[in-house]
Design a protein around this motif. Structure first.
Motif, PDB file in Angstrom:
ATOM      1  N   THR A   4       0.852  -1.186   0.000  1.00 32.03           N
ATOM      2  CA  THR A   4       0.000   0.000   0.000  1.00 32.03           C
ATOM      3  C   THR A   4       0.887   1.234   0.000  1.00 32.03           C
ATOM      4  OG1 THR A   4      -1.598  -1.203   1.333  1.00 32.03           O
ATOM      5  CG2 THR A   4      -1.859   1.160   1.199  1.00 32.03           C
ATOM      6  N   ALA A   5       0.607   2.133  -0.929  1.00 33.19           N
ATOM      7  CA  ALA A   5       1.377   3.387  -1.016  1.00 33.19           C
ATOM      8  C   ALA A   5       0.502   4.531  -0.534  1.00 33.19           C
ATOM      9  CB  ALA A   5       1.823   3.628  -2.436  1.00 33.19           C
ATOM     10  N   MET A   6       1.053   5.344   0.355  1.00 31.88           N
ATOM     11  CA  MET A   6       0.325   6.524   0.850  1.00 31.88           C
ATOM     12  C   MET A   6       1.085   7.760   0.375  1.00 31.88           C
ATOM     13  SD  MET A   6      -0.826   5.335   4.595  1.00 31.88           S
ATOM     14  CE  MET A   6      -2.082   6.545   4.719  1.00 31.88           C
TER      15      MET A   6
END
Length: 88
Positions: A4-6
């Motif tokens: 997951t990339a934020m």
């Protein structure tokens, strides 16, 4: 495996930013020009005021030796009847 990339982003702008849009707080070259014109005007006004204030006497009191103003001579006024009789 899950990835997951934020990503950090600014919050969305509301429909009415209340005058604090993208250009809030930025001045323009026209504003600088107006400021310089006002500065030049203030300099000239200060010079003029200084020149006029140097001509003002230290005191407006009359001199100690003279208490009365000199009297002016007033020419006698002829009445209209005398002018008619004197002209004939």
């Amino acid at each position: 495996m899950t990835f997951t990339a934020m990503v950090a982003q600014p919050p969305p702008m509301p429909d009415d930013p209340g005058g604090r849009g993208e250009d809030f707080g930025k001045s323009s070259p026209v504003g600088l020009l107006v400021l310089l014109v006002f500065l030049v005007a203030v300099v000239f006004l200060a010079r003029s005021m200084t020149k006029h204030l140097r001509r003002v006497p230290a005191s407006f009191d009359p001199p100690a030796g003279k208490h009365e103003a000199p009297e002016k001579e007033v020419a006698p006024v002829e009445k209209p009847e005398e002018q008619k009789n004197g002209a004939s």
